[in-house]
Enzyme design. Structure first.
Site, PDB file in Angstrom:
ATOM      1  N   SER A  48       0.860  -1.175   0.000  1.00 17.66           N
ATOM      2  CA  SER A  48       0.000   0.000   0.000  1.00 17.66           C
ATOM      3  C   SER A  48       0.900   1.230   0.000  1.00 17.66           C
ATOM      4  O   SER A  48       1.693   1.414   0.925  1.00 17.66           O
ATOM      5  CB  SER A  48      -0.878  -0.032   1.257  1.00 17.66           C
ATOM      6  OG  SER A  48      -1.629   1.152   1.377  1.00 17.66           O
ATOM      7  N   LYS A  73      -1.160  -1.010  -4.333  1.00 17.21           N
ATOM      8  CA  LYS A  73      -2.355  -0.247  -3.944  1.00 17.21           C
ATOM      9  C   LYS A  73      -1.939   1.207  -3.754  1.00 17.21           C
ATOM     10  O   LYS A  73      -0.959   1.487  -3.068  1.00 17.21           O
ATOM     11  CB  LYS A  73      -2.919  -0.828  -2.653  1.00 17.21           C
ATOM     12  CG  LYS A  73      -3.930   0.043  -1.920  1.00 17.21           C
ATOM     13  CD  LYS A  73      -4.628  -0.765  -0.832  1.00 17.21           C
ATOM     14  CE  LYS A  73      -4.770   0.017   0.458  1.00 17.21           C
ATOM     15  NZ  LYS A  73      -5.426  -0.782   1.518  1.00 17.21           N
ATOM     16  N   LYS A 110      -3.046   5.013  -2.493  1.00 15.35           N
ATOM     17  CA  LYS A 110      -3.996   5.837  -1.759  1.00 15.35           C
ATOM     18  C   LYS A 110      -4.417   6.970  -2.682  1.00 15.35           C
ATOM     19  O   LYS A 110      -3.573   7.584  -3.352  1.00 15.35           O
ATOM     20  CB  LYS A 110      -3.333   6.399  -0.495  1.00 15.35           C
ATOM     21  CG  LYS A 110      -3.019   5.330   0.542  1.00 15.35           C
ATOM     22  CD  LYS A 110      -4.294   4.730   1.129  1.00 15.35           C
ATOM     23  CE  LYS A 110      -3.980   3.863   2.347  1.00 15.35           C
ATOM     24  NZ  LYS A 110      -5.198   3.247   2.899  1.00 15.35           N
ATOM     25  N   GLU A 169     -11.173   0.549  -3.249  1.00 16.62           N
ATOM     26  CA  GLU A 169     -11.443   0.283  -1.829  1.00 16.62           C
ATOM     27  C   GLU A 169     -12.052   1.507  -1.150  1.00 16.62           C
ATOM     28  O   GLU A 169     -11.545   2.619  -1.285  1.00 16.62           O
ATOM     29  CB  GLU A 169     -10.109  -0.104  -1.154  1.00 16.62           C
ATOM     30  CG  GLU A 169     -10.223  -0.488   0.312  1.00 16.62           C
ATOM     31  CD  GLU A 169      -8.882  -0.962   0.882  1.00 16.62           C
ATOM     32  OE1 GLU A 169      -7.965  -1.302   0.094  1.00 16.62           O
ATOM     33  OE2 GLU A 169      -8.734  -0.971   2.107  1.00 16.62           O
ATOM     34  N   ASP A 198     -13.704  -1.692   3.267  1.00 15.73           N
ATOM     35  CA  ASP A 198     -12.784  -1.790   4.399  1.00 15.73           C
ATOM     36  C   ASP A 198     -13.529  -1.231   5.618  1.00 15.73           C
ATOM     37  O   ASP A 198     -14.239  -1.972   6.323  1.00 15.73           O
ATOM     38  CB  ASP A 198     -11.499  -1.008   4.061  1.00 15.73           C
ATOM     39  CG  ASP A 198     -10.487  -0.925   5.193  1.00 15.73           C
ATOM     40  OD1 ASP A 198     -10.774  -1.394   6.297  1.00 15.73           O
ATOM     41  OD2 ASP A 198      -9.387  -0.363   4.980  1.00 15.73           O
ATOM     42  N   GLY A 247      -4.165  -4.286   6.284  1.00 20.29           N
ATOM     43  CA  GLY A 247      -3.125  -4.036   7.281  1.00 20.29           C
ATOM     44  C   GLY A 247      -3.344  -2.715   7.983  1.00 20.29           C
ATOM     45  O   GLY A 247      -4.070  -1.846   7.483  1.00 20.29           O
TER      46      GLY A 247
HETATM   47  O1  OSB Z   1      -7.074   1.788   4.708  1.00 22.15           O
HETATM   48  O2  OSB Z   1      -6.081  -0.027   4.385  1.00 22.15           O
HETATM   49  C1  OSB Z   1      -6.130   1.058   4.935  1.00 22.15           C
HETATM   50  C2  OSB Z   1      -2.939   1.638   6.989  1.00 22.15           C
HETATM   51  C3  OSB Z   1      -3.468   2.204   8.135  1.00 22.15           C
HETATM   52  C4  OSB Z   1      -4.810   2.408   8.207  1.00 22.15           C
HETATM   53  C5  OSB Z   1      -5.645   2.064   7.141  1.00 22.15           C
HETATM   54  C6  OSB Z   1      -5.128   1.487   5.985  1.00 22.15           C
HETATM   55  C7  OSB Z   1      -3.741   1.303   5.901  1.00 22.15           C
HETATM   56  C8  OSB Z   1      -3.067   0.787   4.716  1.00 22.15           C
HETATM   57  C9  OSB Z   1      -1.691   0.159   4.893  1.00 22.15           C
HETATM   58  O3  OSB Z   1      -3.499   0.894   3.588  1.00 22.15           O
HETATM   59  C10 OSB Z   1      -1.753  -1.309   5.052  1.00 22.15           C
HETATM   60  C11 OSB Z   1      -0.457  -1.889   5.589  1.00 22.15           C
HETATM   61  O4  OSB Z   1       0.484  -2.029   4.814  1.00 22.15           O
HETATM   62  O5  OSB Z   1      -0.398  -2.213   6.787  1.00 22.15           O
HETATM   63 MG    MG Z   2      -8.312   0.652   3.380  1.00 21.87          MG
END
Ligand code: OSB
Ligand code: MG
Length: 369
Positions: free
Chosen positions: A135, A161, A163, A213, A238, A290
């Protein structure tokens, strides 16, 4: 198993690089590490509540309070033989899934150790390695993002992924697709849009994304169902899926086609498994999300992701993507085929290094039966 003592550690660890989403930015990651002492064994769990109520309403502060004043008194000194029993004892406490999940994770670890099996095996895992994705947070500009993607691909991450948020979306995805036409790509909005953005969100369909997502509000199902009707891109939920019941309702009304399962968000590994089982029975793919976990939370996520329904790459990256030095040994590493090995030792199957845990602990409290 009699829960003889429970210890809370408020931990803070510096991320190797800042992590920015549509709603917040983190440079250090706090969490609560929970240790359960029972019958000569110690089980570890991680509560993933963050510094502020950005991802969900829980924070390290609320989780500490709820654990200390409600969850721990409900289980300390009790003889508990299954996660179902632990969950039943915590049931009068409404909400606070991350607090409960951290405690339940420590219990699963101690239970698996007592049975001399890996957590993966105890949960019903069938895979010996799990697919690892990464991510990537919001970057300062597109050239920087392209070079970060290049570097992560070179490391072996098979699914990227990104953001996204209004103003960091269509142009970004277009540039990424121009440069990397065939990578497995997805986007995560962390609830940055509303249904009024429907015409704008339709443009996401041009980029051949694995999924989009959580485009809409953190507790919405209805508008996601309306949006999914109009989008070709599968929606993955999520934040909106907080319980197994939420998952059933979301699938029943067509609010998503994929679910991101995070044990912390859904109140623990038992509920995570219930959502997995439901989705597997309906042919809906899931993957493990995660929360920038330390090796303790990561080990539990890896075990969970070894279940058969985890059909898509997970937000479970190598320890080095998050930490200069993890608090467990051995660290999680990315294999050349883009996977992470599922530990086979008893419980989490990794060793918590006491000096390292000590070094990152800001506050601790021991509760004796
Ligand atoms: O929205 O998936 C999410 C991290 C912290 C809070 C929310 C999210 C995330 C990530 C990172 O996208 C996931 C990871 O690598 O732990
Ligand atoms: Mg998410």
């Amino acid at each position: 198993m009699r829960l003889e003592a429970i210890e809370l550690h408020h931990v803070e660890m510096d991320l190797v690089e800042p992590f920015e989403t549509s709603g917040w930015r983190e440079t250090t990651r706090p969490c609560i590490i929970i240790a359960i002492h029972s019958e000569g064994l110690t089980g570890y769990g991680e509560c993933v509540a963050g510094a502020g109520p950005w991802y969900s309403y829980e924070t390290v502060g609320t989780a500490w309070h709820v654990l200390k004043d409600f969850c721990i008194p409900a289980v300390l000194g009790q003889d508990i033989s299954s996660a179902e029993e632990l969950q039943a004892r915590l049931k009068p406490i409404r909400g606070h899934p991350m607090a409960k999940a951290g405690l339940e994770a420590a219990f699963w670890d101690v239970l698996a150790q007592a049975q001399n099996v890996s957590l993966a095996k105890l949960l019903g895992g069938t895979k010996d390695r799990i697919e690892s994705g990464i991510s990537i947070g919001i970057q300062k500009d597109i050239p920087t993002l392209l070079s970060v993607i290049e570097q992560r691909r070179a490391q072996g991450y098979k699914r990227i992924k990104l953001k996204v948020k209004p103003g960091w979306d269509i142009e970004v995805l277009r540039a990424v697709r121009q440069r990397f036409s065939d990578i497995a790509l997805m986007a995560d909005a962390n609830a940055a849009y509303t249904i009024a953005d429907l015409p704008h969100l339709k443009q996401f369909d041009k980029f051949n994304l694995l999924m989009l997502e959580q485009p809409l509000d953190y507790d919405d199902l209805i508008d996601h169902a309306i949006l999914q009707q109009e989008l070709k891109t599968p929606i993955c939920l999520d934040e909106s899926i907080k319980t197994p019941e939420d998952a059933r309702k979301a699938l029943d009304i067509g609010a998503c086609k994929i679910i991101n399962i995070k044990p912390g968000r859904v109140g623990g590994l038992l509920n995570a498994k219930k959502i997995h089982d439901l989705c597997l029975s309906r042919g809906v793919p899931v993957w493990c999300g995660g929360m920038l976990e330390t090796g303790i939370g990561r080990a539990a996520n890896v075990a969970l992701a070894s279940l058969p329904g985890f059909a898509l790459p997970n937000d479970i990256s190598a320890s080095a993507r998050y930490w200069r030095e993890d608090i467990i040994e051995p660290p999680f590493v990315l294999e050349r085929d883009g996977t992470i090995r599922v530990p086979t030792g008893p419980g989490l199957g990794v060793r918590v290094v006491p000096e390292r845990l000590e070094r990152v602990t800001r506050q601790r409290q021991l509760f004796h039966a």
